[in-house]
Scaffold this motif. Structure first.
Motif, PDB file in Angstrom:
ATOM      1  N   GLU A   1      32.909  43.679  44.003  1.00 20.61           N
ATOM      2  CA  GLU A   1      32.770  43.437  42.290  1.00 20.61           C
ATOM      3  C   GLU A   1      32.451  42.238  42.193  1.00 20.61           C
ATOM      4  O   GLU A   1      31.854  42.047  40.887  1.00 20.61           O
ATOM      5  CB  GLU A   1      34.168  44.160  41.926  1.00 20.61           C
ATOM      6  N   ALA A   2      32.743  41.349  42.999  1.00 21.36           N
ATOM      7  CA  ALA A   2      32.512  39.820  42.586  1.00 21.36           C
ATOM      8  C   ALA A   2      31.035  39.574  43.023  1.00 21.36           C
ATOM      9  O   ALA A   2      30.515  38.443  42.381  1.00 21.36           O
ATOM     10  CB  ALA A   2      33.325  38.820  43.723  1.00 21.36           C
TER      11      ALA A   2
ATOM     12  N   ILE B   1      38.040  34.266  46.726  1.00 20.63           N
ATOM     13  CA  ILE B   1      38.004  35.813  47.179  1.00 20.63           C
ATOM     14  C   ILE B   1      38.606  35.979  48.676  1.00 20.63           C
ATOM     15  O   ILE B   1      38.528  37.005  49.213  1.00 20.63           O
ATOM     16  CB  ILE B   1      36.548  36.144  47.327  1.00 20.63           C
TER      17      ILE B   1
ATOM     18  N   THR C   1      35.499  30.602  48.157  1.00 29.96           N
ATOM     19  CA  THR C   1      35.352  30.636  46.879  1.00 29.96           C
ATOM     20  C   THR C   1      33.786  30.913  46.712  1.00 29.96           C
ATOM     21  O   THR C   1      32.919  30.647  47.237  1.00 29.96           O
ATOM     22  CB  THR C   1      35.376  29.214  46.282  1.00 29.96           C
ATOM     23  N   PHE C   2      33.789  32.084  45.808  1.00 34.21           N
ATOM     24  CA  PHE C   2      32.344  32.544  45.493  1.00 34.21           C
ATOM     25  C   PHE C   2      32.299  32.344  43.822  1.00 34.21           C
ATOM     26  O   PHE C   2      32.934  33.035  42.918  1.00 34.21           O
ATOM     27  CB  PHE C   2      32.024  33.900  45.847  1.00 34.21           C
ATOM     28  N   ARG C   3      31.383  31.653  43.421  1.00 28.54           N
ATOM     29  CA  ARG C   3      31.126  31.451  42.045  1.00 28.54           C
ATOM     30  C   ARG C   3      32.419  30.965  41.150  1.00 28.54           C
ATOM     31  O   ARG C   3      32.720  31.689  40.314  1.00 28.54           O
ATOM     32  CB  ARG C   3      30.427  32.673  41.366  1.00 28.54           C
TER      33      ARG C   3
ATOM     34  N   ALA D   1      40.785  38.863  49.748  1.00 25.63           N
ATOM     35  CA  ALA D   1      40.485  40.091  48.607  1.00 25.63           C
ATOM     36  C   ALA D   1      40.113  41.370  49.528  1.00 25.63           C
ATOM     37  O   ALA D   1      39.727  41.344  50.728  1.00 25.63           O
ATOM     38  CB  ALA D   1      39.422  39.800  47.669  1.00 25.63           C
TER      39      ALA D   1
ATOM     40  N   ARG E   1      37.063  44.380  46.003  1.00 21.18           N
ATOM     41  CA  ARG E   1      36.938  43.267  45.001  1.00 21.18           C
ATOM     42  C   ARG E   1      35.930  42.375  45.436  1.00 21.18           C
ATOM     43  O   ARG E   1      35.347  41.664  44.440  1.00 21.18           O
ATOM     44  CB  ARG E   1      38.279  42.665  45.107  1.00 21.18           C
ATOM     45  N   VAL E   2      35.515  42.437  46.720  1.00 19.59           N
ATOM     46  CA  VAL E   2      34.483  41.516  47.097  1.00 19.59           C
ATOM     47  C   VAL E   2      33.292  42.132  46.626  1.00 19.59           C
ATOM     48  O   VAL E   2      32.307  41.167  46.028  1.00 19.59           O
ATOM     49  CB  VAL E   2      34.575  41.418  48.547  1.00 19.59           C
TER      50      VAL E   2
ATOM     51  N   ALA F   1      35.453  31.636  41.881  1.00 22.40           N
ATOM     52  CA  ALA F   1      36.642  32.712  41.890  1.00 22.40           C
ATOM     53  C   ALA F   1      36.936  32.702  43.335  1.00 22.40           C
ATOM     54  O   ALA F   1      36.173  32.847  44.362  1.00 22.40           O
ATOM     55  CB  ALA F   1      36.111  33.904  41.353  1.00 22.40           C
TER      56      ALA F   1
END
Lengths: 290, 365, 252, 249
Positions: free
Chosen positions: C75-76, C65, C59-61, C68, C72-73, C63
């Motif tokens: 973009e996160a 991931i 989980t990153f912030r 992914a 997408r990573v 969300a």
């Protein structure tokens, strides 16, 4: 004088061979695919130009405005339907797949156009310019000019645009390219599109300077592969130099000895090169970092 | 601690489920097939049908031969028409220069065609086997074209594009195809026996090891270069025989039909469809596809319509059954047996089998 | 800000990661060390999306991931600098940095980012037109760091940044990493050079055979008596893990 | 008594010195452990000894006989077998066939005979039994689990009765009970007189098993001796932990 003429002919013809070989080597450089269908795609391009000229009276050079985008699309479709789904053993599987794709196209062309030899005979095919005792067939001059224009455009695309930068990045280090967010599939599809378009451009000239049928593709692909191996798989400049060198040698041997031996020399040079340098003239042993 | 005590090693493996049908079934099927092939022209003596039979035998010999090298060692050659052509020219040239009459005697040249092809393949193989993977594949076809050009160019020797004409056999009519068919069948049986023998031998096991991991094989004492070269020559031998049978059958030899790229395609497709590296794959491929191709040709009168069919079939096989029909069918059949064995075991022992479910991921290129 | 829980991942038949739990706090420099084969690089591969986890969450912030795509990573807000051969050797230094902003569509923003990064890493300006392959190892690493900052990431992941660098270049590289952290970015790095990595870090994590075995501040971990055992024999908390191990063996 | 001796071996790739004048002596009939931090050149040393890579300079000798830059097949015939860090078996052959590959024969006739002569088959089952894989003999090797593949590789190496076996990370990715099994097998073979050279990062494994431990650092030998001595050598820990960030500048 005969030899000088042969050298000049070789350079002029080498120009449009460079187009077709560039398409082949570029595709290999980006996705490690030996596009075995390149020969039949050249013939497909030749037939398209021929059909446009003989039925709609569109000049083949002008017709490129139609054939190049059409063939680009063919390349993109081939990538998405044939290459992308391959999961394992990609190098060999894609080679065999392209071989099979080429056969299907050959069969279709053979059905449509039969195996009667045809040629796109525009008004300037048989006319030529004479300077001293040197003769320059007009079609060769035009096609050489076209090759220079298209190859310059290719270099511009590769070295002066963002797309080219991304493409070269994908070529040099696919993993790092993915890590900055580059979509390798899109780049690959695009590259195959370009490679096939270049085949079509070469095919237009091939169809104007030779009488051909679908089976001509075998001779073409083996020449192109010889050029690309000679120049080193994946090396663009290698392909350009090798095209010119090979065609000059062929033409010189043809006038000094006989035309058929000229063709054979083509392959003998290849074998000699491989005996000395199995990775080709400009080839690096490892094309890309794993 | 003794070996049997350690828990994770093969602890819960179900009793072995064989990868192949039992020996009796395999031998029975082989014998049955042989009887069918022997009886076939006697039951259907129609020359149109038997000529399909002869072509089938020619491709059968070639497919078995090709598989000995490409299937066993994993080096895909798409230039074996080189030896098909050498075989044809050997028979034609000897016949013409020695003023041999047409007839049974020409069949005596078949081994010669094989030997000449094998001898020619040694220097060629020596050059080719220096390179790997895609360059190897590309060079095989380049060599084939060199030979085609030589056949065109050495006019004094080969009569160039004019081709060579073979003397007519002494027999005619409805019987015409018969000798070719039976000699072809005999050669195919010999090729099949050789392929079987190699598969069974220590030498053949080494070839399969090379296919899986060449460097590893070298590290276990296998002379890889020599092994590959021998397999290459053996396959050239049989493909040469196929060519040697073709020449007197059609009665003429032309460079473009002797060194024929579509022959390369056909042989590769046959074996890939049937099952590359297996004994029955080339047989199945040739017995199904060649009659189909000949049928297409006779039915539609277009020699190249089968190209489309072949190409599509090849793509489908590569996509859906990369190993070919034989391995595909047998592994599906085995998966059922394994599932059944597991279901039976569930009641007594609920553990994992210790085997991975997805075998496909493991294959090293 | 990055939370990893119960992560299992591996190649082919076996699992390299066997239940990794790890948290990277906002603004921290978290350094993962451990003997070879502990699964450090594999962990980074999973975070950056190059390898799919078999089990567990990332989980990153807030969300998820896990699994992914690399894109997408990115973009996160996580950018990774890989271990080696990270640059495109035939592109120029400037192009190499610029391509780090591949995902930025706004040209003005792209130029602004390039300017900011060039201010931070003078080499980008000084050697802008040279082929990246011609730079020394240390210089290349600087360009890689510069490229990583193009997207203004919240978390920078570094895989053995000191590898192959001579001491002076390594020191300069560590200074840049510290600098990055001071400008508010979180850093997650894996280091072979244990001492250097842990002295740099605010938070140290020790991995062994696919699990996290020790955690604490960098200096705490470095001074831990079991570090010697870890590198030169003996497993950490040998008795403590066996039950857990047995449990995990069953879940596979 | 030394069995393999390497003298001043050098090997570099594009400016990086993987081996920078490495000299070591491996003891005969002993279990030699070869350790060192990542990138210290252990696998390169293995590759040079077994012929998978050629040294730029230096010498490798086996019982006094020069085998520098011999080919992999020749090295194997000299009685040196090895495993790989990432297991290299033949994934599409059966387990039994894998073992038989390692039993090569010389001569045309011997090569043409069936691959599993009765005597060989007995021996093959013996080595499979030895590692506990006998029941999996008819399975396709690629279907085995990772640990089982490691055992298989170990088994087929012993097929030809090598006098020296080089193991590259036998413990990597292997679960504890299997690990115990592997070390038992190593001890059993060693008691029959087989020399082992083991590259391994699992120190517990190395320290428990080895008679002699050799330490590599930056492409050459750092020190060697009995496990306890090496373990308490401060220079060894230093090599593993590296230098601090400030010391360089």
């Amino acid at each position: 004088m005969l030899i000088l003429q042969a050298i000049i002919d070789g350079i002029l013809i080498g120009g449009f061979y460079a187009l077709m070989a560039a398409g082949l080597t570029l595709v290999f450089g980006v996705m490690e695919i030996v596009n075995f269908a390149q020969g039949i795609l050249v013939v497909l391009g030749a037939y398209l130009s021929y059909a446009l000229y003989s039925h709609l009276h569109i000049d083949p050079f002008l017709g490129l405005l139609i054939t190049l985008p059409a063939m680009f699309l063919v390349g993109v479709v081939i990538y998405w339907t044939m290459i992308k789904p391959i999961r394992r053993d990609r190098v060999i599987m894609s080679l065999l797949t392209m071989f099979a794709v080429g056969t299907v196209i050959e069969g279709i062309l053979d059905l449509i156009f039969t195996s009667n030899l045809v040629q796109t005979t525009t008004s300037y095919v048989n006319s030529s310019v004479q300077i001293g005792s040197l003769i320059f067939p007009e079609i060769y001059l035009y096609s050489f000019a076209m090759a220079v224009v298209l190859l310059s455009a290719l270099y511009w695309l590769l070295y002066r645009t963002k797309f080219g930068r991304n493409l070269r990045a994908a070529m040099q280090n696919p993993t790092a390219a993915r890590m900055v967010g580059i979509d390798i599939d899109r780049i690959s599809a695009f590259t195959l599109g370009i490679g096939v378009s270049l085949a079509a451009a070469g095919g237009m000239v091939f169809g104007s300077t030779n009488s051909f049928d679908a089976a001509s593709s075998y001779d073409l692909i083996s020449r192109l592969l010889a050029i690309v191996i000679f120049g080193g798989f994946g090396s663009l400049s290698g392909a350009l130099v090798a095209s010119i060198v090979m065609l000059v040698i062929e033409d010189v041997v043809a006038v000094v000895w006989s035309p058929t031996w000229g063709q054979t020399t083509f392959y003998l040079v290849l074998i000699l090169v491989l005996l000395v340098r199995p990775q080709g003239l400009f080839g690096r042993t490892a094309v890309r970092a794993q | 601690m003794t070996a049997t005590e350690i828990a994770p090693v093969g602890a819960a493996s179900p009793q072995h489920v064989p990868y192949r049908p039992p020996r009796a079934v395999r031998y029975g099927a082989t014998a049955g097939l042989l009887v069918l092939l022997i009886a076939f022209p006697l039951v259907l003596p129609n020359p149109t049908v038997t000529s399909i039979g002869v072509f089938t035998m020619i491709y059968l010999i070639a497919a078995i031969g090709w598989n000995i090298f490409s299937g066993y060692s994993g080096y895909i050659s798409i230039g074996h028409a080189a030896y098909y052509g050498i075989g044809q020219y050997t028979v034609a040239l000897i016949t013409i220069h020695a003023h041999l009459p047409g007839g049974w005697g020409l069949f005596g040249l078949l081994p010669v065609a094989g030997v000449v092809s094998a001898l020619a393949s040694i220097p060629i193989g020596f050059l080719l086997l220096r390179v790997r993977r895609h360059t190897f594949i590309v060079l095989t076809i380049a060599i084939m074209f060199i030979l085609q050009l030589l056949a065109f160019n050495l006019t004094r020797f080969t009569n160039g594009s004019g081709g060579l004409t073979m003397p007519f056999p002494t027999w005619t009519g409805n019987f015409f195809n018969m000798p070719f068919y039976y000699v072809g069948l005999l050669a195919a049986v010999v090729a099949g026996a050789a392929a079987w023998w190699i598969r069974r031998s220590k030498y053949g096991l080494g070839l399969f090891a090379i296919r899986d991991d060449e460097e590893r094989a070298r590290g276990l004492g296998i002379k890889v270069t020599r092994s590959k070269l021998i397999a290459y020559a053996a396959s050239a031998f049989f493909v040469g025989i196929a060519g040697g049978l073709y020449a007197p059958f059609v009665g003429s030899v032309y460079p473009q039909f002797a060194f024929d790229p579509t022959f390369d395609l056909a042989v590769a497709v046959l074996v890939f469809v049937g099952g590359i590296g297996t004994l029955s794959g080339p047989v199945l491929g040739a017995l199904v596809l060649i009659p189909l191709q000949q049928y297409f040709y006779l039915q539609f009168g277009n020699a190249n319509l089968y190209l489309i069919a072949y190409g599509v079939l090849f793509i489908l096989i590569l996509r859906l059954l990369p190993g070919g029909i034989v391995p595909g069918v047998t592994s599906a059949w085995r998966a059922r047996l394994v599932a059944r064995a597991r279901a039976r075991q569930e009641d007594t022992r609920p553990e994992d089998t210790g085997l991975k479910d997805d075998a496909g991921q493991k294959g090293r290129a | 800000m990055l939370t990893i829980a119960g992560l299992f991942a591996g190649y082919g038949g076996g699992d390299v990661l066997r239940g990794v739990d790890l948290t990277v706090a906002q603004g921290s420099i978290t350094c993962v060390v451990g003997p070879n084969g502990a699964g450090k690089s594999t962990l980074l591969k999973v975070i950056s999306g190059l390898l799919r986890p078999r089990l567990g969450t990332i989980t990153f912030r807030d969300a998820p991931i896990g699994g992914a795509s690399p894109r997408r990573v990115l973009e996160a807000g996580i950018v990774q600098v890989m271990q080696s051969r990270n640059l495109f050797p035939d592109l120029t230094v400037r192009q190499n940095v610029e391509i780090g902003g591949y995902l930025i569509k706004d040209q003005a923003l792209l130029r602004r980012r390039l300017d900011e990064v060039s201010d931070q890493f003078p080499i980008v300006r000084e050697r802008a037109g040279e082929r990246a392959g011609q730079l020394s190892g240390g210089q290349q690493r600087m360009v890689e760091l510069a490229r990583a900052l193009m997207l203004d990431p919240a978390l920078v992941v570094l895989d053995e940044p000191s590898m192959g660098l001579e001491p002076r270049a390594a020191a300069a590289m560590y200074a840049s990493v510290r600098n990055m952290a001071q400008t508010g970015r979180s850093i997650l790095l894996v280091e072979q050079n244990v001492r250097a990595g842990l002295e740099l870090a605010t938070h140290g994590v020790v991995m062994e055979t696919g699990r996290v075995r020790l955690e604490g501040t960098g200096t705490e971990v470095l001074a831990h008596p079991q570090m010697r055992a870890l590198y030169l024999g003996g497993t950490i908390e040998e008795s403590g893990v066996t039950d857990q191990e047995a449990a995990q063996e069953k879940t596979r | 008594m030394s069995v393999i001796q390497v003298t001043d071996l050098k090997k570099s790739y594009g400016g990086i010195h993987a081996l920078s004048g490495c000299s070591m002596t491996f003891e005969d009939k002993a279990i030699n452990g070869l350790i060192g931090p990542n990138g210290s050149g252990k696998t390169t040393l293995f590759n040079v000894i077994t012929g998978y890579e050629t040294a730029d300079s230096g010498q490798v000798s086996l019982r006094g006989q020069d085998i520098t830059n011999a080919k992999p097949d020749e090295v194997f015939e000299q009685g040196i077998g090895r495993t790989f860090q990432i297991t290299r078996i033949f994934p599409r052959l059966t387990v039994l066939e894998n073992v038989h590959v390692a039993a090569q024969r010389q001569g045309f006739v011997a090569q043409a005979r069936g691959w599993d002569s009765a005597a060989e088959r007995e021996r093959a089952m013996e080595v499979l039994e030895f590692v506990g894989l006998a029941r999996l003999a008819p399975e396709i090797a690629g279907d085995l689990s990772y640990g089982q593949q490691k055992l298989l590789e170990f088994a087929f190496i012993t097929m030809a009765r090598p006098s020296v076996i080089l193991l590259d990370e036998p413990a990597g990715g292997v679960n504890p009970s299997l690990l115990r099994h592997i070390s038992d097998r190593i001890r059993a073979l060693n008691s029959e007189g087989v020399t082992f050279i083991i590259v391994e990062h699992d120190m517990e494994f190395v320290m428990r098993l080895c008679d002699q431990v050799l330490v590599m650092h930056q492409g050459s030998a750092l020190t060697s001796g009995p496990p306890e001595q090496v373990r308490s050598d401060p220079a060894v820990l230093e090599a593993y932990l590296g230098t601090g960030p400030k010391e360089g500048s």
